[in-house]
Design a protein around this motif. Structure first.
Motif, PDB file in Angstrom:
ATOM      1  N   ILE A 164      46.719  38.096  39.414  1.00  0.00           N
ATOM      2  CA  ILE A 164      46.868  37.249  38.409  1.00  0.00           C
ATOM      3  C   ILE A 164      47.766  37.583  37.444  1.00  0.00           C
ATOM      4  O   ILE A 164      48.704  36.751  37.082  1.00  0.00           O
ATOM      5  CB  ILE A 164      45.603  36.972  37.885  1.00  0.00           C
TER       6      ILE A 164
ATOM      7  N   GLU B 277      39.253  50.763  43.504  1.00  0.00           N
ATOM      8  CA  GLU B 277      39.226  49.412  43.333  1.00  0.00           C
ATOM      9  C   GLU B 277      39.561  48.707  44.637  1.00  0.00           C
ATOM     10  O   GLU B 277      40.824  48.712  45.275  1.00  0.00           O
ATOM     11  CB  GLU B 277      40.531  48.943  42.506  1.00  0.00           C
TER      12      GLU B 277
ATOM     13  N   ARG C  84      35.071  43.458  34.362  1.00  0.00           N
ATOM     14  CA  ARG C  84      33.651  44.021  34.343  1.00  0.00           C
ATOM     15  C   ARG C  84      33.733  45.562  33.750  1.00  0.00           C
ATOM     16  O   ARG C  84      34.480  46.294  34.027  1.00  0.00           O
ATOM     17  CB  ARG C  84      32.867  44.182  35.596  1.00  0.00           C
TER      18      ARG C  84
ATOM     19  N   HIS D 122      33.168  43.641  49.426  1.00  0.00           N
ATOM     20  CA  HIS D 122      33.869  43.442  48.274  1.00  0.00           C
ATOM     21  C   HIS D 122      33.850  44.837  47.451  1.00  0.00           C
ATOM     22  O   HIS D 122      34.761  45.345  46.577  1.00  0.00           O
ATOM     23  CB  HIS D 122      34.032  42.625  47.663  1.00  0.00           C
TER      24      HIS D 122
ATOM     25  N   GLY E  29      32.358  37.712  38.912  1.00  0.00           N
ATOM     26  CA  GLY E  29      33.674  38.972  39.045  1.00  0.00           C
ATOM     27  C   GLY E  29      34.446  38.317  40.161  1.00  0.00           C
ATOM     28  O   GLY E  29      34.584  36.999  40.312  1.00  0.00           O
TER      29      GLY E  29
ATOM     30  N   GLY F 172      41.197  44.337  43.750  1.00  0.00           N
ATOM     31  CA  GLY F 172      41.668  44.045  42.332  1.00  0.00           C
ATOM     32  C   GLY F 172      42.514  42.645  42.478  1.00  0.00           C
ATOM     33  O   GLY F 172      43.353  42.398  43.059  1.00  0.00           O
TER      34      GLY F 172
ATOM     35  N   LEU G 144      38.967  41.726  27.185  1.00  0.00           N
ATOM     36  CA  LEU G 144      37.859  40.632  27.497  1.00  0.00           C
ATOM     37  C   LEU G 144      36.904  41.382  28.776  1.00  0.00           C
ATOM     38  O   LEU G 144      37.497  41.468  29.580  1.00  0.00           O
ATOM     39  CB  LEU G 144      38.491  39.342  27.861  1.00  0.00           C
TER      40      LEU G 144
END
Ligand SMILES: Nc1ncnc2c1ncn2[C@@H]1O[C@H](COP(=O)(O)OP(=O)(O)O[C@H]2O[C@H](CO)[C@@H](O)[C@H](O)[C@H]2O)[C@@H](O)[C@H]1O
Length: 491
Positions: A395, A387, A307, A166, A17, A390, A334
Motif C-alpha cells: 500500500i 512476514e 498490529r 496467512h 488485519g 505484508g 498507528l
C-alpha cells in the motif's frame, strides 16, 4: 465457477488485519473475472454494520448439531461493497460472536469450531453446492476436516477445498471436547499424528494441521514464505507436516485492492494525487500534521502501521521511533495490541512522548487515519520478525511512500533495495532492505533512506515514484487463484 469463501474477517466490515483485506480484495477480483463468489462470515456484534447494504435475515431456521443437541442460528444476508455475504448468528447462551471483539477470548477454538460447523451446515441445508470452498487461517482449519469426514456423506461429495494460511503463528489448539462438540467424535482416530494431533503437544488437536492434512490444496501468501515455512523456522512447528504435503502446498503473492487503495481517488485523504501530480503528496503530509497536532516543519515523516505484535518486531518499531527523532524526522505510529504487555508498553510511551511535537502514537484501529498516513508519510518502516506477505509495504508503494523493510517473507519479494539489489536495475528498485533483526540493521536501513532524503531529494522522489509504478493489484494474483480453483475442482 462457484466459489464460497469462509473466513473470520472481510474488510472493511470485519477487519483486524491483512486477512480481511485479502478475503475482500480476492473475492472482488474473482467476481470481476466472471465467477460467482459468496462469503460466509460470523455475525459479530461489533462489526462495521455501516458497510453492509440491505442486511436481512435470509435463512431463519438453521439448526446446527452441537454436542448432543442442536443450536438454533439465523443467517443474515447483505452486500459488502458489492460482495454478497452471509452472516451466521447463533442463538445460544455461549454468545459466541457477541463479545465486542473478534478474537482474544479463552474459548476462541470453540467459537470458530462452531462457526466452521455452522457454515457447512448452512451450505448443506440451503442446498448450496459450490465447486470450491476457500477457507482461511486456523479459524476455518476444521472446514476440510468436517467436509471430508462428515458432510461428504450427507450429499456434499463434489466440493473441493483450498486452504490459505496467512499466519502460521496462530494455529488453533483444543482438547478432545471439540471433537464431541462438532460430532467428529472418534478421539483415538483424530489424535493420531497423521491426523490432527499437534506435532509437539500430544494432548492437543491443531486446527491448522487439520486444514493442511485434509484440504485439496494449501497455499500461503507469498512463494518465498512457502519456502520459509517448509525449510526455515516460519512454520512454527508445522514445517514437517508441510514437507510431507509439499505436493499440494504452494505460495501465491497477495495483491492490494486498488479500488480502495488509490491516491488518485481516495476520499479519506486531503489531496488526491498521482504519479504525475506527485508534488501534491506534500499537502497530505501537511494535513496529517494538522490532524495529529504535529508541528509544521520541513522534516521527513516516517510511519508505522500495523498490529502491535511480536511478529511486527515491536522492539524495532520502538527503536525506530526514537531513532527517527534523533535523526531529525517526525514519526507517526498507528497500531493496536491484543497483548497486554505490549499494549501497556506503548501506552507508557504515548504518555511519555505526549508533549513532543514531532511524534504521535495512535493506539487504536482506525481505517480512515491509515489512509491519511499512507498518503502523508515519506517512509514506512516494516521491521517484521517474519512476514508471510505484508500489505503495508504494498500500500505504501502505491502511495509513493518509501518502504524500509526487513528482508523476510513477502517483504523481500516486493521491496528492492535502492543501493544493493543485484537482481533489478536501479530504475526498478523500490525501497530499503535490511536483514538482521537488531537495532544496527534497522538503523542502517533508516540511515540510507534518510541520507537519500536529505542529500539527494530528487533521487528520493524518483525512488518513491518507482514504487508507484508497480502493479500489485489483485489482477495477476486473482488469476493465479482462479487457476488453482480450477485445478483442484478437476482433481
Ligand atoms: N491500527 C490500525 N488501524 C488501521 N489499519 C490497520 C491497523 N493495523 C493494521 N492495519 C491495516 O491492516 C492491514 C495489515 O496488513 P498486514 O499485511 O500487516 O497483515 P497482518 O499481519 O495482519 O496479516 C497476515 O495476513 C496478511 C494477508 O495475507 C499478510 O500480508 C501478512 O503478512 C500476515 O501477517 C493493512 O491494511 C493495514 O493498513
Amino acid at each position: 465457477m462457484y466459489i464460497v469463501q469462509i473466513a473470520s474477517e472481510c474488510a472493511p466490515v470485519i477487519k483486524a488485519g491483512g486477512l480481511g483485506d485479502v478475503v475482500y480484495g480476492l473475492s472482488r477480483e474473482v467476481s470481476a473475472q466472471g465467477h460467482c463468489v459468496e462469503l460466509i462470515l460470523p455475525k459479530y456484534n461489533n462489526m462495521r454494520y455501516d458497510h453492509i447494504w440491505g442486511l436481512h435475515d435470509a435463512y431463519r431456521d438453521l439448526w446446527v448439531p452441537w454436542y448432543g443437541g442442536r443450536v438454533h442460528c439465523s443467517v443474515f444476508c447483505g452486500w459488502v461493497h458489492g460482495q454478497l455475504c452471509f452472516f451466521i448468528e447463533p442463538h445460544s447462551n455461549d454468545f459466541f460472536f457477541d463479545r465486542g471483539v473478534y478474537y482474544g477470548c479463552d474459548d476462541d477454538p470453540m467459537r470458530f469450531a462452531f462457526f466452521s460447523k455452522a457454515a457447512l451446515e448452512f451450505l448443506l441445508q440451503s442446498n448450496k453446492r459450490p465447486d470450491v470452498i476457500h477457507c482461511h487461517d486456523w479459524q476455518t482449519g476444521l472446514i476440510p476436516v468436517l467436509l471430508y469426514e462428515m458432510f461428504q456423506y450427507q450429499g456434499m461429495d463434489t466440493q473441493r477445498v483450498l486452504y490459505t494460511i496467512h499466519n502460521f503463528k496462530h494455529q488453533g489448539f483444543a482438547g478432545p471436547e471439540v471433537l464431541w462438540a462438532t460430532g467428529l467424535n472418534r478421539e483415538a482416530y483424530y489424535f493420531q499424528y497423521e491426523q490432527l494431533r499437534d506435532n509437539f503437544n500430544p494432548f492437543s488437536l491443531n486446527f491448522m494441521k487439520g486444514g493442511i492434512v485434509y484440504a485439496n490444496h494449501i497455499n500461503t501468501v507469498a512463494p518465498h514464505h512457502a519456502w520459509e515455512a517448509m525449510y526455515g523456522d516460519c512454520g512454527f512447528g508445522l514445517g514437517g507436516t508441510l514437507h510431507s504435503k509439499s505436493f499440494k502446498f504452494s505460495g501465491i503473492l497477495n495483491g492490494v485492492d486498488y479500488t480502495i487503495w488509490n491516491p488518485e481517488e481516495d476520499t479519506h485523504i486531503a489531496h488526491p494525487y498521482s504519479l504525475t501530480t506527485f508534488e501534491d503528496k506534500v499537502l497530505n503530509k501537511k494535513a496529517l500534521r494538522e490532524k495529529l497536532g504535529l508541528r509544521p516543519c520541513d522534516k521527513p515523516m516516517i510511519a508505522f502501521i500495523g498490529r502491535l505484535d511480536d511478529q511486527k518486531g515491536v522492539d524495532l518499531v520502538h527503536h525506530a521511533m526514537y531513532y527517527s527523532l534523533n535523526r531529525g524526522a517526525q514519526f507517526v505510529l498507528l497500531g493496536s495490541a491484543t497483548d497486554s504487555t505490549i499494549n501497556d508498553w506503548f501506552w507508557h510511551e504515548k504518555r511519555h512522548l505526549t508533549d513532543n511535537p514531532d511524534i504521535h502514537l495512535e493506539l487504536t484501529f482506525n481505517e480512515e487515519l491509515a489512509h491519511l498516513i499512507y498518503a502523508g508519510a515519506d517512509m514506512m518502516v516494516v521491521p517484521s520478525k517474519f512476514e508471510p506477505c505484508g500489505l503495508t509495504q504494498l500500500i505504501s508503494m502505491r502511495y509513493g511512500t518509501v518502504p524500509i523493510v526487513r528482508g523476510v517473507g513477502g517483504l523481500v519479494s516486493t521491496v528492492f533495495d535502492w543501493d544493493y539489489d543485484t537482481f533489478h536495475p536501479q530504475e526498478e528498485r523500490t525501497g530499503f532492505v535490511f536483514y538482521e533483526s537488531d537495532n544496527y540493521a534497522l538503523e542502517s536501513g533508516m540511515n540510507r533512506a534518510l541520507d537519500l532524503y536529505y542529500d539527494e531529494p530528487k533521487f528520493f522522489q524518483q525512488l518513491a515514484q518507482q514504487g508507484m509504478q508497480y502493479d500489485h493489484s489483485w489482477k495477476k494474483s486473482g488469476q493465479e487463484y482462479i487457476k488453482m480453483y480450477d485445478y483442484i475442482r478437476h482433481k
